[in-house]
Design an enzyme around this catalytic site. Structure first.
Site, PDB file in Angstrom:
ATOM      1  N   HIS A  78      -7.668  -5.594  -0.309  1.00 24.87           N
ATOM      2  CA  HIS A  78      -6.454  -4.845   0.016  1.00 24.87           C
ATOM      3  C   HIS A  78      -5.681  -5.459   1.184  1.00 24.87           C
ATOM      4  O   HIS A  78      -4.443  -5.406   1.208  1.00 24.87           O
ATOM      5  CB  HIS A  78      -6.848  -3.400   0.361  1.00 24.87           C
ATOM      6  CG  HIS A  78      -5.708  -2.442   0.391  1.00 24.87           C
ATOM      7  ND1 HIS A  78      -5.000  -2.092  -0.733  1.00 24.87           N
ATOM      8  CD2 HIS A  78      -5.154  -1.737   1.421  1.00 24.87           C
ATOM      9  CE1 HIS A  78      -4.060  -1.207  -0.412  1.00 24.87           C
ATOM     10  NE2 HIS A  78      -4.130  -0.984   0.888  1.00 24.87           N
TER      11      HIS A  78
ATOM     12  N   SER B  42       0.815  -1.208   0.000  1.00 29.09           N
ATOM     13  CA  SER B  42       0.000   0.000   0.000  1.00 29.09           C
ATOM     14  C   SER B  42       0.856   1.270   0.000  1.00 29.09           C
ATOM     15  O   SER B  42       1.644   1.481  -0.918  1.00 29.09           O
ATOM     16  CB  SER B  42      -0.965  -0.056   1.183  1.00 29.09           C
ATOM     17  OG  SER B  42      -1.954   0.925   1.112  1.00 29.09           O
TER      18      SER B  42
END
Length: 407
Positions: free
Chosen positions: A373, A169
């Site tokens: 994610h 990320s």
């Protein structure tokens, strides 16, 4: 009804910054020790005087049992976390599945970074974290100052010239920032593995980003007021939620997994639900509101560029009206990017567009439509889907480029 409950919980967390803050739970060293791995804690000073805490796992008990620890110099690997996260991300999934432990077992000298402002790096030589001046940074500064300093430190202590790099990320964003802005750092990496990479955000699909982009995606009085503040500090209310809502036997545990789904992608079947209490106790780990505003600016502009301070300040800081774009073509190290269809933060189209701009990119699209994610870190099958693949690529690179290293 479920969405309303999740939004209420999210609002509670957002407002909790006005409730009694408490110290974040620092578990990296204790968890590593509890699993019988050796751990070292190191302090890194950045050029702008932030003080960071990073960790090292120099070897594995499995290798010690086989008397393989002193034979040859180990290759180095550095792991960098995402926004509102910390070094804990790479170990809370347990010694059989977490990437940090797997690297140590595979014969690597493992380093875990912590960016300014998180639980482990809330120090500055002159500025107290209770002041807004402490939080006057974005992920740009984390890239060019923190990441550069941490990589240099790890290489110096390990007496190595280059290392493998893994990030998730925002950690991937800081990699793009560093390698674009200070391209000589490309020579310091061997292989690069970016999980849920974020640079361009034209197809970003998180619902709050759409609203936030309208309010904060361009310089305004509101972005000036809300910038340079601590984002979601750990509070006493959060600790209660972790104990009573996210615990294994709680009937409301679905709220905790639902919040991760709301942020990272609905409908995943891969999340390791036994980790929810650990995730809740260690997250959010600290960040600046300016980091979020910077991302919203990318979403609004469609470009990957430095922070937009407004025309007048841009002229002073950048000597041009618009913030300069990051020149990702400066990234000459080959980048392995791992991405998925159900990731609200890292859209397939954005990752594939970025790959066309990089001199060398190898894409791996996760073969599960529901992978989100956070599955890159905490899924029940992350070892088979992601971790083994990364280790295999690192092994092959080392065997091909350094015959002196033996596994």
């Amino acid at each position: 009804m479920l969405q309303m409950l999740l939004l209420a919980l999210l609002l509670l967390l957002l407002l909790s910054g006005q409730i009694e803050p408490v110290d974040g739970l620092k578990v990296t060293a204790s968890l590593i020790t509890n699993h019988n791995y050796p751990v070292e804690e190191h302090t890194v000073h950045t050029p702008d005087d932030y003080i960071l805490t990073i960790y090292r796992i120099p070897t594995s008990p499995k290798l010690q049992a086989q008397n393989q620890t002193q034979e040859k110099k180990k290759p180095v690997v550095f792991l960098q976390h995402g926004i509102l996260c910390a070094s804990d991300d790479w170990i809370i999934n347990g010694p059989e599945t977490s990437l940090a432990y797997m690297f140590a077992d595979a014969g690597y000298d493992v380093w875990l970074g912590n960016a300014r402002g998180n639980t482990y790096s809330r120090q500055h030589k002159h500025i107290h974290p209770d002041t807004s001046d402490f939080w006057k940074f974005s992920w740009h500064e984390i890239g060019v100052y923190d990441l550069a300093a941490m990589l240099d430190f790890a290489l110096a202590v390990s007496d190595s010239k280059s290392l493998h790099f893994v990030a998730h990320s925002q950690g991937t964003t800081t990699y793009f920032v560093l390698m674009s802005s200070l391209p000589w750092y490309n020579e310091k990496v061997r292989t690069v593995h970016l999980l849920a990479p974020i640079a361009y955000m034209r197809n970003h699909s998180f619902i709050l980003s759409k609203l936030g982009g309208m309010l904060l995606g361009s310089p305004s009085v509101l972005s000036w007021v809300l910038g340079n503040m601590e984002l979601l500090p750990i509070t006493s209310i959060q600790k209660i939620l972790c104990e009573h809502v996210c615990s294994v036997g709680s009937m409301l545990k679905f709220l905790c997994s639902g919040l991760l789904d709301f942020i990272g992608g609905w409908g995943t079947r891969h999340l390791n639900h036994t980790l929810l209490t650990d995730v809740c106790e260690t997250h959010p780990a600290g960040a600046s509101t300016t980091q979020i505003i910077h991302y919203l600016q990318l979403y609004t502009s469609g470009d990957f560029r430095q922070y937009d301070h407004g025309k007048e300040q841009n002229e002073i800081i950048y000597r041009q009206a618009e913030p300069p774009s990051y020149n990702v073509q400066n990234i000459n190290s080959c980048v392995n990017m791992y991405y998925s269809d159900n990731d609200y933060m890292s859209a397939v189209e954005d990752v594939e567009y970025l790959a066309t701009l990089l001199p060398c990119a190898d894409l791996y699209r996760i073969p599960y439509k529901d992978w989100n994610h956070y599955d890159f870190l905490w899924s029940v099958n992350v070892k088979e889907v992601i971790n083994n693949r990364i280790i295999d690529k690192m092994h092959r690179y080392d065997m091909e480029h350094d015959a002196a290293i033996s596994f």
